[in-house]
Design a protein around this motif. Structure first.
Motif, short mmCIF file in Angstrom:
data_model
loop_
_atom_site.label_atom_id
_atom_site.label_comp_id
_atom_site.label_asym_id
_atom_site.label_seq_id
_atom_site.Cartn_x
_atom_site.Cartn_y
_atom_site.Cartn_z
N MET A 68 -1.82 4.48 -15.12
CA MET A 68 -2.20 3.44 -14.17
C MET A 68 -0.97 3.03 -13.38
O MET A 68 0.12 2.90 -13.94
CB MET A 68 -2.76 2.24 -14.93
N LEU A 69 -1.14 2.85 -12.07
CA LEU A 69 -0.08 2.30 -11.22
C LEU A 69 -0.61 1.04 -10.56
O LEU A 69 -1.67 1.08 -9.91
CB LEU A 69 0.33 3.30 -10.12
N PRO A 110 -13.80 7.83 -18.06
CA PRO A 110 -12.41 7.42 -17.89
C PRO A 110 -11.70 8.26 -16.82
O PRO A 110 -12.17 9.32 -16.45
CB PRO A 110 -11.80 7.67 -19.27
N PHE A 111 -10.56 7.73 -16.37
CA PHE A 111 -9.82 8.34 -15.26
C PHE A 111 -8.44 8.82 -15.72
O PHE A 111 -7.81 8.19 -16.57
CB PHE A 111 -9.64 7.33 -14.13
N ASP A 112 -7.99 9.89 -15.09
CA ASP A 112 -6.61 10.37 -15.33
C ASP A 112 -5.60 9.47 -14.64
O ASP A 112 -4.45 9.36 -15.08
CB ASP A 112 -6.44 11.79 -14.79
N LEU A 113 -6.04 8.90 -13.50
CA LEU A 113 -5.12 8.08 -12.71
C LEU A 113 -5.89 6.89 -12.14
O LEU A 113 -6.94 7.07 -11.50
CB LEU A 113 -4.55 8.93 -11.55
N VAL A 114 -5.39 5.69 -12.40
CA VAL A 114 -5.99 4.46 -11.87
C VAL A 114 -4.93 3.78 -10.99
O VAL A 114 -3.80 3.57 -11.43
CB VAL A 114 -6.43 3.53 -13.01
N SER A 143 0.85 -1.20 0.00
CA SER A 143 0.00 0.00 0.00
C SER A 143 0.89 1.25 0.00
O SER A 143 0.65 2.20 -0.75
CB SER A 143 -0.88 0.04 1.26
N HIS A 144 1.91 1.22 0.85
CA HIS A 144 2.74 2.42 1.03
C HIS A 144 3.65 2.69 -0.17
O HIS A 144 3.85 3.84 -0.56
CB HIS A 144 3.53 2.30 2.34
N LEU A 145 4.15 1.61 -0.78
CA LEU A 145 4.99 1.83 -1.97
C LEU A 145 4.16 2.44 -3.10
O LEU A 145 4.62 3.35 -3.81
CB LEU A 145 5.62 0.50 -2.42
N LEU A 146 2.92 1.97 -3.25
CA LEU A 146 2.04 2.52 -4.28
C LEU A 146 1.79 4.02 -4.03
O LEU A 146 1.87 4.85 -4.95
CB LEU A 146 0.72 1.73 -4.29
N ARG A 192 4.06 1.08 -13.91
CA ARG A 192 3.34 2.26 -14.40
C ARG A 192 2.99 2.05 -15.87
O ARG A 192 3.83 1.60 -16.66
CB ARG A 192 4.22 3.50 -14.25
N ALA A 193 1.75 2.37 -16.21
CA ALA A 193 1.32 2.29 -17.62
C ALA A 193 0.68 3.61 -18.01
O ALA A 193 -0.17 4.13 -17.29
CB ALA A 193 0.33 1.16 -17.79
#
Ligand SMILES: C[S@@+](CC[C@H](N)C(=O)[O-])C[C@H]1O[C@@H](n2cnc3c(N)ncnc32)[C@H](O)[C@@H]1O
Length: 228
Positions: free
Chosen positions: A160-161, A101-105, A22-25, A224-225
Motif C-alpha cells: 500500500m502507498l 485482495p489487491f497486490d497494490l493499493v 498526486s504526482h509524488l504518489l 509504504r506498507a
C-alpha cells in the motif's frame, strides 16, 4: 525523477485537479516498479490520474473508487480517452474490499485538518471540492480507517502507498499500519509551497500545533506498507 503524467485535459469544477501529492504518489509507484502485472486499487481516485498511471505502467487490472459522481465521470472519460482499462466505482474507498485482495493499493485521500470555522468560501473553487481535502480536526478521519482496513485490502506480499501532509501526522500512519501487522515506513517526502487550502488554514494549523510556527511550505509524505 521524470515521470510523464497523463494529460487529463481540462479538470472540471468539482474534481480535485492533480497536484504535487498526486504526482509524488505516482513517482513512488513507478520508481518502486510496483504496477507491472499487479492487481491495483486506487482508493480515492478523483480525476483518475493515479489509477491511469498504474494502468499505463502495465498493471494487470485497476479498480478505482470515489464518492463524487463528477469525479467518477471524469475518471471514466479519462480512461476511455487514454484507451486504458479502468473499472471506476462510485462509492466509498471501503468498497474496495468487495473487489480485493489487491497486490497494490494506492491512496491520496482527504487529509487536511479542518478548522472549526467553515472556511470554504475563502478557498477558490479551482482547488477542488471540500470533500477532497477536509478530514476532521486532526486530518485523520479517512486515514485512520484506511490504516485499519489495509491488511484486509492487501493480498499476501501486497503493498500500500499512501500520500498525505505532515499536518496529518505521518508517524501516526506508520504506527497504525505497523499495528495492523504490516511493515510500514516513510519512503518519500517533498516540500511544496502552500496551495489554496493550506494558505487559508495555515494560521489555524500553526495555532493548534499542526504546522511549525512560521512555516511557508508544507511537507508531503509517502508511506509504504507491505503485507507479510
Ligand atoms: C485529494 S483527492 C485525490 C484525487 C486523486 N487521487 C489525485 O491524486 O489527484 C481525494 C479524493 O477522495 C475522494 N473521497 C473523499 N472521501 C472519500 C471516500 N470516503 N471514499 C472514496 N473517495 C473519497 C474525493 O471525492 C476526492 O476525489
Amino acid at each position: 525523477m521524470t515521470t510523464a503524467y497523463t494529460d487529463l485535459g481540462t479538470i472540471e469544477a468539482g474534481v480535485y485537479p492533480p497536484q504535487e501529492d498526486s504526482h509524488l504518489l505516482i513517482d513512488v509507484m513507478i520508481a518502486a516498479g510496483l504496477a507491472p502485472g499487479a492487481k491495483v486499487a486506487d482508493l480515492c481516485t478523483g480525476s483518475g490520474v493515479v489509477a491511469l498511471a498504474a494502468a499505463q505502467a502495465d498493471a494487470a487490472e485497476v479498480a478505482a473508487f470515489d464518492i463524487c459522481p463528477t469525479a467518477v465521470a471524469h475518471a471514466r472519460r479519462s480512461a476511455t480517452a487514454a484507451g486504458a482499462n479502468l473499472a471506476v466505482h462510485r462509492g466509498s474507498w471501503a468498497r474496495a474490499r468487495e473487489f480485493g485482495p489487491f497486490d497494490l493499493v494506492l491512496a491520496n485521500p482527504p487529509y487536511v485538518p479542518q478548522a472549526p470555522v467553515d472556511d470554504t468560501d475563502d478557498i477558490p473553487a479551482d482547488a477542488g471540492p471540500a470533500q477532497a481535502w477536509n478530514a476532521g480536526a486532526d486530518g485523520r478521519s479517512v486515514l485512520d480507517p484506511m490504516c485499519t482496513a489495509a491488511p484486509h485490502l492487501l493480498a499476501e506480499g501486497g503493498t500500500m502507498l499512501i500520500v498525505h501532509s505532515e499536518c496529518s501526522n505521518a508517524e501516526q500512519t506508520v504506527t497504525a499500519l505497523r499495528s495492523e501487522g504490516l511493515a510500514a515506513d516513510i519512503v518519500a517526502q517533498q516540500m511544496i509551497p502552500f496551495g489554496p487550502v493550506m494558505s487559508a488554514r495555515a494560521d489555524w494549523l500553526m495555532s493548534v500545533g499542526l504546522l511549525p510556527h512560521g512555516a511557508t511550505m508544507e511537507r508531503i509524505i509517502v508511506i509504504r506498507a507491505d503485507a507479510p
